[in-house]
Design a protein around this motif. Sequence first.
Motif, PDB file in Angstrom:
ATOM      1  N   ALA C  40      57.377   0.005 -35.474  1.00 17.16           N
ATOM      2  CA  ALA C  40      57.757   1.352 -35.908  1.00 17.16           C
ATOM      3  C   ALA C  40      57.307   2.396 -34.900  1.00 17.16           C
ATOM      4  O   ALA C  40      57.997   3.391 -34.675  1.00 17.16           O
ATOM      5  CB  ALA C  40      57.147   1.651 -37.278  1.00 17.16           C
ATOM      6  N   LEU C  41      56.153   2.182 -34.271  1.00 18.90           N
ATOM      7  CA  LEU C  41      55.600   3.199 -33.385  1.00 18.90           C
ATOM      8  C   LEU C  41      56.038   3.019 -31.939  1.00 18.90           C
ATOM      9  O   LEU C  41      55.722   3.845 -31.090  1.00 18.90           O
ATOM     10  CB  LEU C  41      54.061   3.175 -33.462  1.00 18.90           C
ATOM     11  CG  LEU C  41      53.504   3.630 -34.791  1.00 18.90           C
ATOM     12  CD1 LEU C  41      51.986   3.499 -34.810  1.00 18.90           C
ATOM     13  CD2 LEU C  41      53.898   5.066 -35.086  1.00 18.90           C
ATOM     14  N   GLY C  42      56.717   1.951 -31.634  1.00 17.92           N
ATOM     15  CA  GLY C  42      57.181   1.747 -30.263  1.00 17.92           C
ATOM     16  C   GLY C  42      56.109   1.119 -29.405  1.00 17.92           C
ATOM     17  O   GLY C  42      54.943   1.031 -29.793  1.00 17.92           O
ATOM     18  N   PRO C  43      56.507   0.696 -28.229  1.00 19.59           N
ATOM     19  CA  PRO C  43      55.589  -0.095 -27.412  1.00 19.59           C
ATOM     20  C   PRO C  43      54.577   0.730 -26.612  1.00 19.59           C
ATOM     21  O   PRO C  43      53.714   0.154 -25.961  1.00 19.59           O
ATOM     22  CB  PRO C  43      56.536  -0.835 -26.459  1.00 19.59           C
ATOM     23  CG  PRO C  43      57.724   0.050 -26.357  1.00 19.59           C
ATOM     24  CD  PRO C  43      57.826   0.847 -27.609  1.00 19.59           C
ATOM     25  N   GLY C  44      54.653   2.055 -26.637  1.00 20.25           N
ATOM     26  CA  GLY C  44      53.712   2.851 -25.847  1.00 20.25           C
ATOM     27  C   GLY C  44      52.276   2.582 -26.250  1.00 20.25           C
ATOM     28  O   GLY C  44      51.916   2.826 -27.408  1.00 20.25           O
ATOM     29  N   PRO C  45      51.450   2.075 -25.361  1.00 21.18           N
ATOM     30  CA  PRO C  45      50.085   1.677 -25.733  1.00 21.18           C
ATOM     31  C   PRO C  45      49.241   2.857 -26.202  1.00 21.18           C
ATOM     32  O   PRO C  45      48.391   2.695 -27.070  1.00 21.18           O
ATOM     33  CB  PRO C  45      49.520   1.067 -24.443  1.00 21.18           C
ATOM     34  CG  PRO C  45      50.403   1.539 -23.351  1.00 21.18           C
ATOM     35  CD  PRO C  45      51.740   1.827 -23.936  1.00 21.18           C
ATOM     36  N   ALA C  46      49.465   4.041 -25.663  1.00 20.86           N
ATOM     37  CA  ALA C  46      48.636   5.187 -26.056  1.00 20.86           C
ATOM     38  C   ALA C  46      48.828   5.522 -27.533  1.00 20.86           C
ATOM     39  O   ALA C  46      47.860   5.715 -28.268  1.00 20.86           O
ATOM     40  CB  ALA C  46      48.983   6.398 -25.188  1.00 20.86           C
ATOM     41  N   ALA C  47      50.096   5.557 -27.963  1.00 18.64           N
ATOM     42  CA  ALA C  47      50.381   5.897 -29.355  1.00 18.64           C
ATOM     43  C   ALA C  47      49.789   4.847 -30.284  1.00 18.64           C
ATOM     44  O   ALA C  47      49.189   5.167 -31.317  1.00 18.64           O
ATOM     45  CB  ALA C  47      51.893   5.989 -29.565  1.00 18.64           C
ATOM     46  N   LEU C  48      49.930   3.583 -29.889  1.00 20.39           N
ATOM     47  CA  LEU C  48      49.414   2.511 -30.736  1.00 20.39           C
ATOM     48  C   LEU C  48      47.903   2.604 -30.846  1.00 20.39           C
ATOM     49  O   LEU C  48      47.337   2.432 -31.916  1.00 20.39           O
ATOM     50  CB  LEU C  48      49.820   1.155 -30.163  1.00 20.39           C
ATOM     51  CG  LEU C  48      51.273   0.768 -30.379  1.00 20.39           C
ATOM     52  CD1 LEU C  48      51.564  -0.570 -29.728  1.00 20.39           C
ATOM     53  CD2 LEU C  48      51.579   0.704 -31.867  1.00 20.39           C
ATOM     54  N   ARG C  49      47.264   2.859 -29.701  1.00 18.55           N
ATOM     55  CA  ARG C  49      45.816   2.896 -29.711  1.00 18.55           C
ATOM     56  C   ARG C  49      45.316   4.045 -30.613  1.00 18.55           C
ATOM     57  O   ARG C  49      44.355   3.885 -31.348  1.00 18.55           O
ATOM     58  CB  ARG C  49      45.283   3.059 -28.293  1.00 18.55           C
ATOM     59  CG  ARG C  49      43.951   2.391 -28.084  1.00 18.55           C
ATOM     60  CD  ARG C  49      43.530   2.436 -26.619  1.00 18.55           C
ATOM     61  NE  ARG C  49      44.415   1.665 -25.776  1.00 18.55           N
ATOM     62  CZ  ARG C  49      44.794   2.049 -24.536  1.00 18.55           C
ATOM     63  NH1 ARG C  49      44.372   3.192 -24.046  1.00 18.55           N
ATOM     64  NH2 ARG C  49      45.589   1.297 -23.824  1.00 18.55           N
ATOM     65  N   ALA C  50      46.007   5.162 -30.532  1.00 15.16           N
ATOM     66  CA  ALA C  50      45.588   6.312 -31.341  1.00 15.16           C
ATOM     67  C   ALA C  50      45.773   6.030 -32.825  1.00 15.16           C
ATOM     68  O   ALA C  50      44.982   6.444 -33.665  1.00 15.16           O
ATOM     69  CB  ALA C  50      46.382   7.547 -30.926  1.00 15.16           C
ATOM     70  N   ALA C  51      46.841   5.303 -33.137  1.00 18.69           N
ATOM     71  CA  ALA C  51      47.149   5.084 -34.551  1.00 18.69           C
ATOM     72  C   ALA C  51      46.400   3.885 -35.129  1.00 18.69           C
ATOM     73  O   ALA C  51      46.339   3.724 -36.351  1.00 18.69           O
ATOM     74  CB  ALA C  51      48.655   4.879 -34.719  1.00 18.69           C
TER      75      ALA C  51
END
Lengths: 238, 278, 222
Positions: C40-51
């Motif tokens: 759902a959040l996409g593969p961008g590692p920054a967004a995943l790490r934050a979430a």
Amino acid sequence: MDLAVHFRTAVALAGRFPALSGVDLDVAAGEVLAVLGPNGAGKTSLLRACAGLVPVTSGEAVVLGCDLRKDRTLVRRRVGLLGHAPSLYDELTALENVRFAVRATGAGTDRVGPALDRLGLAGRLRRTPAARMSAGQRRRTALAVLVARGPELWLLDEPHAGLDADARAIVGSLVEEAASSGAAVVLTSHEPDLAVPLADRVAVMSGGRVAEERAGGRGAAATERVLVALSQDDVDVA
Amino acid sequence: MTARVRWVTRVIGGAALVTTALTVWLGLWVTPPAKVMGTLARLLYLHPPIAWVALYCAFGLAALSSVLYLWRRTRSLFWDRLGASAVEVGVVFTALTLVTGSLWGRPTWGVWWTWTARLTSTALLLVLFLGYLALRRVPADPDVRARRCAVAALVAFVDVPIVAFSVDWWQTLHQRGTVLNPGLTLKVHGSMAWTMGLGFLAMTLVFVWMVLVRYRVELLADRIGDEELEVSLSERWAEGATVADAAVPLALPDAVPGAPTGRGAAVGPVPEPLGGRR
Amino acid sequence: MWRDALLVAGKDVRIELRSRVALWQVLPFAVLVLVLFGFALGPGPAALRAAAPGLYWLAVLFSTVLATQRSVAIESGEGTRDGLRLSGIDPAGVFLGKAAAVAIQLVAVQVLLGAGIVVLFDVHLQTWWLAIAASVLATVGLSAAGVLYGALSAGLRVRETLLPLLVLPIVAPVLIAGSRAWSAAVSGAVASGASWLKILGPFAAVYLAVGIALYGPLQETA
């Protein structure tokens, strides 16, 4: 004479339905009472009320000296109920089920082994999860719980149902032993010729109350007499 | 419910109507627009009173009745009905709180919704008590349902301060208690203060009236149930009698001493279904 | 009470070990939730790490609902429910025992999820003790609230749908405080993170107390 059960115009509700519509009943300690009657007469509700599971909303209800209308939880540890659905955990074995039930009441587990033996549950059967047992074996396990606990009041809901001849004989001797040790026994049945021979007294329920009571018959002759009397009365016993 | 209670209900209803109408009149025509927020400020005459009713009156009453129901000595279905009525009215007021807050937020902050402490915990409260109403709709024995609902209301109530506290720690941009700011004199003056005070009175009266009416509905529904119960009890009792009457009592020689023999149970009056329970 | 609790917990854990529902359903479900969030959040590692902390706790919450459903299901048969009441076990003991069994499952779930966010979302915990303290307190609170509401909906035909509606809003503070505490543990902001324990602690204490006090009356409703 000590009364194990004393009900006067006891009413118990199952939701909005009066399962018991005014039961008058006394059962003495050491006495065996057979409760007969058609489906929906209130037999099971009577047993559940005695066990303090179903609240009695009016009338008198005293079981083993505990007033059920004041606190129906006190009596529970002291009665043994064999219900339609045996209270077994599917994943646990016969041994584990009985051991848990006995420990839960705070009793020692030294009687668990003999109780299982008594019901003919030996060897591999003890290690079989309840889910894989036959209906008869599950009932035997449930009975073993009662034997191991040794309650002061035995409440047996159709103890003969689903059992083979061997197990029925065991039920008979268990009832006799319980009564002779001073415990009271109330058992329901749809088979008068099985239940009446065990009983000191027979109550016929109908419409949620005891409609008819007879002195019962241990022994063949007495049984015959009661059965004939009941059939002459045109009472619906089964 | 006695005629006097019904009369009181009517009086309170009338008072609620009058005070509400008065608040509307004062709020819309008499009071001047506020300095900063202009005519938007008129929402202040209603929004805080509604929130007050929802958060304190309704759920406070619900929690109180739940405790009193669960406590053995005061256990009575009166508290169950009262608690249920309070929650139901409370849910309506909570929803209104959110709606009026939203109407205010849109022109003031430019958004319908912000994730501020107050908004979030109020919304959560709404969901909690919707759960209570869902639980209440599940058919069950009145006593059982009452017990279940009392526990649910109490647990939800206990949750409210925790929720409020935890959301409060989120960064918040909501205005903190404008009126009840401690250490400050009332910031709202003159006719505006009067109107707001009247708003509180009006909403409280509306709440009381609604609870009374709702209670009455609940009571009547229970009473219908009780009457049905009495009918079914006497029917069931009679069912037993026909069998017993058909039976000819036999004098058995070996009657058990001390045990009641024969058919003593067949005679006698039909018992009370709920001896002294209500 | 404690003896009864131990007995009930032992029974529930044993049943769980036999049926393996936790192992084969709850644990995979928790991981699945993480993976789906990743999609759902996409593969961008920054967004995943934050979430990641939030996702972790959301997965824990969903698993709590499942574990609670299971815990209720053990006594869903009429026979076993009556059996427990007839045994005369202290209701508070039943509550504590069942909560303990759920807590043990939640610990397993959290170990797996913790590994999951490290592997999948590339999260590195700076302050281990903070994360663990938050998890322990949250586990106690979640299992207590879950079992309490489980008893509330036990014996109802609509249990499956009603339970999440009742439980999830109640445990919202755990989601908030747990996520914040874990975010702090990731970034190393110990002081701000530790303050969130002040919510998790009382939450656990309150629901344990409420459960001990009210499980008795609830047990009589089924």
